[in-house]
Design a protein around this motif. Structure first.
Motif, PDB file in Angstrom:
ATOM      1  N   THR A 698       2.820  -3.313 -13.899  1.00 42.00           N
ATOM      2  CA  THR A 698       2.483  -1.952 -13.436  1.00 42.00           C
ATOM      3  C   THR A 698       3.712  -1.041 -13.356  1.00 42.00           C
ATOM      4  O   THR A 698       3.618   0.083 -12.878  1.00 42.00           O
ATOM      5  N   ILE A 699       4.881  -1.541 -13.822  1.00 39.20           N
ATOM      6  CA  ILE A 699       6.113  -0.733 -13.755  1.00 39.20           C
ATOM      7  C   ILE A 699       6.124   0.246 -14.929  1.00 39.20           C
ATOM      8  O   ILE A 699       6.141  -0.182 -16.081  1.00 39.20           O
ATOM      9  N   HIS A 712       6.702  -2.916  -6.723  1.00 37.64           N
ATOM     10  CA  HIS A 712       5.367  -3.204  -7.266  1.00 37.64           C
ATOM     11  C   HIS A 712       4.906  -4.591  -6.814  1.00 37.64           C
ATOM     12  O   HIS A 712       3.750  -4.782  -6.437  1.00 37.64           O
ATOM     13  N   GLY A 713       5.829  -5.549  -6.867  1.00 39.91           N
ATOM     14  CA  GLY A 713       5.505  -6.908  -6.440  1.00 39.91           C
ATOM     15  C   GLY A 713       5.233  -6.980  -4.954  1.00 39.91           C
ATOM     16  O   GLY A 713       4.357  -7.732  -4.506  1.00 39.91           O
ATOM     17  N   ILE A 756       4.102   4.261  -7.185  1.00 36.65           N
ATOM     18  CA  ILE A 756       3.229   3.127  -6.836  1.00 36.65           C
ATOM     19  C   ILE A 756       1.761   3.580  -6.822  1.00 36.65           C
ATOM     20  O   ILE A 756       0.885   2.939  -7.397  1.00 36.65           O
ATOM     21  N   SER A 757       1.517   4.702  -6.185  1.00 39.79           N
ATOM     22  CA  SER A 757       0.153   5.219  -6.058  1.00 39.79           C
ATOM     23  C   SER A 757      -0.470   5.508  -7.426  1.00 39.79           C
ATOM     24  O   SER A 757      -1.640   5.225  -7.667  1.00 39.79           O
ATOM     25  N   ALA A 758       0.328   6.043  -8.339  1.00 42.76           N
ATOM     26  CA  ALA A 758      -0.196   6.456  -9.645  1.00 42.76           C
ATOM     27  C   ALA A 758      -0.378   5.292 -10.613  1.00 42.76           C
ATOM     28  O   ALA A 758      -1.143   5.395 -11.572  1.00 42.76           O
ATOM     29  N   ASN A 759       0.321   4.181 -10.374  1.00 43.84           N
ATOM     30  CA  ASN A 759       0.335   3.116 -11.386  1.00 43.84           C
ATOM     31  C   ASN A 759      -0.293   1.797 -10.973  1.00 43.84           C
ATOM     32  O   ASN A 759      -0.495   0.939 -11.823  1.00 43.84           O
ATOM     33  N   ALA A 761      -3.443   0.125 -10.028  1.00 45.05           N
ATOM     34  CA  ALA A 761      -4.903   0.302  -9.976  1.00 45.05           C
ATOM     35  C   ALA A 761      -5.525  -0.508  -8.843  1.00 45.05           C
ATOM     36  O   ALA A 761      -6.571  -0.123  -8.297  1.00 45.05           O
ATOM     37  N   ASN A 762      -4.878  -1.643  -8.465  1.00 46.52           N
ATOM     38  CA  ASN A 762      -5.484  -2.492  -7.420  1.00 46.52           C
ATOM     39  C   ASN A 762      -5.365  -1.892  -6.019  1.00 46.52           C
ATOM     40  O   ASN A 762      -5.835  -2.472  -5.043  1.00 46.52           O
ATOM     41  N   LEU A 763      -4.753  -0.694  -5.898  1.00 48.00           N
ATOM     42  CA  LEU A 763      -4.743   0.004  -4.596  1.00 48.00           C
ATOM     43  C   LEU A 763      -6.042   0.756  -4.346  1.00 48.00           C
ATOM     44  O   LEU A 763      -6.317   1.186  -3.227  1.00 48.00           O
TER      45      LEU A 763
END
Length: 964
Positions: A698-699, A712-713, A756-759, A761-763
């Motif tokens: 997701t980076i 991300h991790g 983080i928010s934009a990339n 998806a599992n959020l």
């Protein structure tokens, strides 16, 4: 019939289809840069044996095919489009295509919006990279693939640079790591490089198709991609030919092959290339140059007639092993220079056995070893002394030029340069991210073009038009060389051009010199690369000074070690005797250390007589089996303190904090704030390689710093724990410590929550609180924070928030006070014990063991105390600096440097993350502050790569300079 030609960077593929689109002929071969010759050969064969002289519909594709196609009036199709057409016909339900070629890597996303990602400035992690790694391991690609199937452990290896990965692999080989583990680790590195570098945050899922030579021939590489992606990818039949197939499917123009062959034969005769002035204008000029350098000779002796005491120096380098044996008057009796074949132990054993058998009248009184394999060989053979490489090279250089003020050593894939000030090593430059200016760079090209390195070097001396190749990535330089060849450059022109590239890379990318005067007047050059007269000539021309190149340029490390052994000789040497050498055994096993959270991969070497050497450890615990509780290590203390903030069950449920970037220092604040509000505050676990790999898909940016990539991790880890509410705010400002002109956070720290928010998806479906917050405004904060929390939670009152904020500010102040008091205590204790004090300066998140790779423990194992910059920065008032001083963390760095300047027993080591743009400014400023106080500046660059070889050289050189 339809013909598709795929002219790639290293291979040429051809497919001939009949009218029903069946393959009637296909071929795949390496073109070895002879592109037009191979095309002519191939098309002649197709004409005579396949289509028997009739016209055919031809289309050319591939990264190296465009120029030929345009000049020869052949239809051309871009390779990505050709791949897309072939996949559409043959595998219509494919979602993602991963294709690795000789020098290029591509990911094609087909579903969910078509997109193509290709490698740009770096060709690490491609086929040519894997070729280089196989050569380094001294195995064929097939053997490498078979070895990888037997792996037990995966090591962290850089695949970001085709040559520089050797710096990770070589120490592993020198420590005795198994080739099967290294082979599998190389494949894992390629998979991770491709995913992180090209996918950049876009998820790879669904039906994944593998294309291209490396993924077709290497099942181990496909397994590495399957493991990294958690999918089972498909490598279809004819996977090598998809670009050629796409070109053939699209062929619509009939071409007369006779005309095409004539055009191809004429191609390249009228092109031109950029060139620079010749190295020597005539033979006489070269003769004067040669005689001047021939005069610098080391004294020699006759080993056959020599009797008595001798002194041995060994240099176990990154790719070679060298020895020098000195007589009692410093004369060279014997020397050796050969490839280490990945393991220097048997080579040195054979050398010593030969010495003992052939010259029984010589007694080795003292011995010393330097280089990558120093500790291994010292333990294996009982060598008396181990010395850091820079000291060995300085000792040797002083012997030839007593007032030397600059030494540059270019070896196989490492480059060491250092300035000498007041008789001590002052400033060290090492190549850290790229080694395109090193010896193996030239070696690779010599081998590719079918020459020995010696013959190849001589070719360039009298080149009429040396090619201007710039100083690019080694793997990409292949393309420049091939293009120059096609444009009519001779091998002589290319040899000279590559020598220029080596030197320019050293001066402008590693040393970053703005002028020749900056380096000094008395320069000694050494290392095997400078035995190349072309490289030496370019170096002198570029700097405008005459330099000293000893005739033992390639042996200087071993020569310096022998001189050191001579000066340090005791009563008797501990070197193994003839009998001990004849009974010598060496076994290797690999294990993981679990004694601390570094989880070092240990290589245990067991020698005869129950002697053993453990490699790969970053602290002394695996060796001593105990933790040194009294060590003065501020990093360990701070980490322990932060880990004491444990979750407390609360009525409002769990709230997650990702432990990275500014959350490290602000944990006491946010933990207290939310705990007082009734939340159970859960932090993500300590960083690890596994945590990084989990988040890497997701980076979105390959160039952002490693600490940011780790976030991300961390967020992923919280989600996996089932945390529904995650708090990670955007913060433009930090606390104002009154040391700078302002008190910003750097842009990455301030706004990474947006990334983080934009990339990730599992959020989705979770509460991710990343609003903009200003803790620097103590009076406004409660009101603003109450409004933010009201958007996500019911029933939190303003008085509650005010009380929680008051407690949070108090806890943060108490934490910082505790750190500074403990730091002062450690400094006092170190002074009482007479220990050197190292201010290990960086950012608060450099506490993370996965980021600092145990450098703090490495320093304490060398006998020093480790203090962080925030302990001493508060002892300084705001002062004038030469840059815009607007970031809180950076202002601390400058203040710490200024304070260190006033303390005799303190020195500063700066940790810098690769990809940190702002540190381009801070490093220069910290250096100038320290140098204004006559202090040595030491910088250590860190990222996801864990090899500490270069780090140890810097630190040991610093300590050697302090002792000197």
């Amino acid at each position: 019939m339809k013909v598709g030609l795929d002219v790639g960077s290293t291979t040429i593929k051809c497919v001939v289809l009949d009218d029903q689109n069946n393959i009637v002929y296909k071929s795949y071969e390496r073109h070895l840069s002879q592109i037009t010759e191979k095309m002519s050969e191939l098309l002649t064969k197709v004409r005579d044996e396949v289509i028997h002289g009739t016209d055919a519909q031809i289309t050319v594709s591939g990264s190296a095919g465009m120029g030929v196609a345009e000049t020869c009036n052949l239809p051309f199709m871009q390779e990505v489009y050709a791949t897309r057409i072939a996949i559409g016909k043959l595998i219509p339900d494919a979602d993602v295509i991963i294709e690795l070629g000789g020098e290029d890597a591509k990911i094609l996303f087909l579903s969910g919006g078509m997109e193509v990602r290709m490698n740009g400035t770096c060709a690490g992690g491609t086929g040519a990279f894997i070729d280089q790694m196989a050569t380094l391991l001294n195995v064929s690609l097939d053997e490498m693939n078979e070895l990888a199937a037997e792996y037990e452990k995966i090591y962290t290896i850089a695949s970001r640079c085709g040559v520089f990965a050797k710096s990770d692999i070589q120490p592993l080989l020198n420590q005795g790591a198994r080739k099967s583990d290294i082979s599998a680790s190389i494949f894992a590195a390629v998979a991770n490089q491709t995913i992180a570098g090209l996918a950049q945050g876009r998820q790879i899922k669904g039906n994944v198709v593998y294309l291209g030579g490396p993924l077709t021939f290497l099942s181990g590489l496909r397994d590495a991609f399957d493991t990294a992606l958690k999918v089972k990818g498909l490598c279809p039949e004819n996977s090598l030919y998809y670009v050629a197939l796409g070109a053939a499917f699209s062929s619509a123009t009939s071409i007369d092959l006779e005309t095409a062959l004539k055009n191809i034969a004429n191609y390249g005769t009228k092109a031109a290339f950029l060139s620079i002035e010749p190295l020597f204008n005539n033979e006489e000029e070269y003769e004067v140059f040669r005689k001047r350098h021939e005069a610098c000779k080391a004294p020699r002796g006759d080993i056959a007639s020599y009797q008595g005491e001798a002194y041995l120096g060994v240099d176990a380098g990154s790719t070679t092993v060298k020895t020098v044996l000195l007589g009692k008057d410093g004369e060279i009796l014997d020397s050796m220079y050969q490839s280490n074949s990945g393991n220097p132990v048997p080579i040195i054993r054979e050398y010593l056995l030969g010495l003992y058998h052939d010259h029984p009248n010589i007694q080795i009184r003292s011995s010393a070893v330097t280089g990558y394999g120093e500790e291994l060989l010292k333990n294996a053979f009982g060598i008396d002394w181990g010395i850091v490489e820079t000291v060995a090279h300085f000792t040797a250089a002083k012997h030839f030029l007593p007032d030397v003020d600059f030494v540059i050593d270019i070896g196989g894939q490492d480059m060491k340069c250092f300035k000498i000030r007041k008789g001590a090593i002052d400033n060290i430059f090492l190549n850290e991210a790229c080694s395109s200016g090193c010896g193996s760079f030239l070696q690779t090209f010599a081998n590719t073009l079918g020459y020995s390195i010696q013959d190849f070097a001589k070719l360039g001396l009298f080149a009429k038009h040396p090619v201007d190749l710039g100083s690019r990535c080694t793997v990409f330089m292949n393309s420049s060389v091939k293009q120059a060849q096609k444009d009519g450059a001779t091998t002589e022109d290319i040899s000279a051009g590559l020598s220029v590239s080596v030197v320019k890379n050293a001066i402008y990318k590693v040393i970053r010199a703005s002028s020749a005067e900056e380096l000094g007047k008395n320069i000694v050059v050494q290392g095997g690369t400078f035995l190349n007269d072309a490289v030496l000539r370019v170096f002198e021309k570029e700097l405008g000074v005459n330099v000293v190149r000893p005739d033992i340029s390639g042996l200087m490390g071993a020569y310096g070690a022998a001189l050191y052994a001579m000066n340090k000789a005791g009563k008797a040497s501990t070197l193994l005797s003839l009998e001990e050498l004849e009974n010598f055994t060496h076994e290797v096993r690999v294990t993981s250390c679990g004694l601390c959270n570094n989880h070092c991969r240990l290589t245990i070497n067991v020698f005869g007589g129950n002697r053993r050497f453990i490699g790969g450890n970053r602290c002394e615990k695996p060796v001593t089996k105990r933790s040194n509780q009294s060590e003065q290590n501020m990093y360990a203390f701070k980490l322990e303190t932060l880990r004491s903030y444990l979750p407390v069950e609360g009525p409002r449920g769990k709230l997650g904090l990702p432990m990275g970037l500014n959350m490290y220092e602000l944990l006491p604040f946010w933990y207290t704030f939310f705990t007082k509000l009734g939340f159970e505050v859960v932090t993500s676990p300590l960083s690890s390689r596994e945590l990084y790999i989990k988040g890497q898909s997701t980076i979105p940016s390959d160039t952002v710093c490693f600490p940011a990539k780790l976030m991300h991790g961390h967020v992923d880890a919280l989600i996996e724990q089932g945390i529904q509410n995650i708090f990670y705010p955007c913060m433009s400002y930090n606390f104002d410590e009154k040391l700078g002109d302002n008190h910003y956070n750097c842009p990455v720290v301030a706004y990474y929550p947006e990334v983080i928010s934009a990339n990730m998806a599992n959020l989705r479906g979770l509460t991710f609180i990343h609003d903009y917050v200003g803790i620097h405004r103590k009076r406004d904060f409660p009101k603003k924070m109450h409004a933010i929390l009201a958007q996500y939670f019911d029933g939190i009152s303003l008085p509650e928030v005010k009380q929680a904020a008051k407690d949070a500010y108090a806890e943060y102040d108490a934490y910082m006070q505790k750190i500074r008091e403990k730091g002062d205590e450690m400094i006092a204790q170190a002074r009482a014990e007479g220990k050197p004090i190292i201010i290990l300066s960086g950012r608060p998140y450099h506490l993370d063991p996965e980021i600092n790779h145990g450098i703090d423990k490495l320093i304490t194992s060398l006998g020093a105390a480790v203090i962080s910059e925030d302990v001493i920065s508060a002892k300084e008032k705001k002062f004038s600096v030469g840059v815009l001083n607007q970031w809180t963390y950076h202002a601390r760095l400058y203040a710490a440097a200024e304070y260190v300047g006033s303390q005799k027993d303190m020195n500063l080591v700066q940790l810098v993350s690769f990809g940190c743009g702002v540190d381009a400014i801070t490093t220069d400023e910290v250096r100038s502050i320290l140098e204004s106080h006559n202090k040595i500046y030491t910088q250590i660059k860190i990222d996801e790569i864990t090899n500490l070889g270069a780090v140890k050289i810097r630190l040991r050189s610093l300590f050697a300079a302090l002792e000197g």
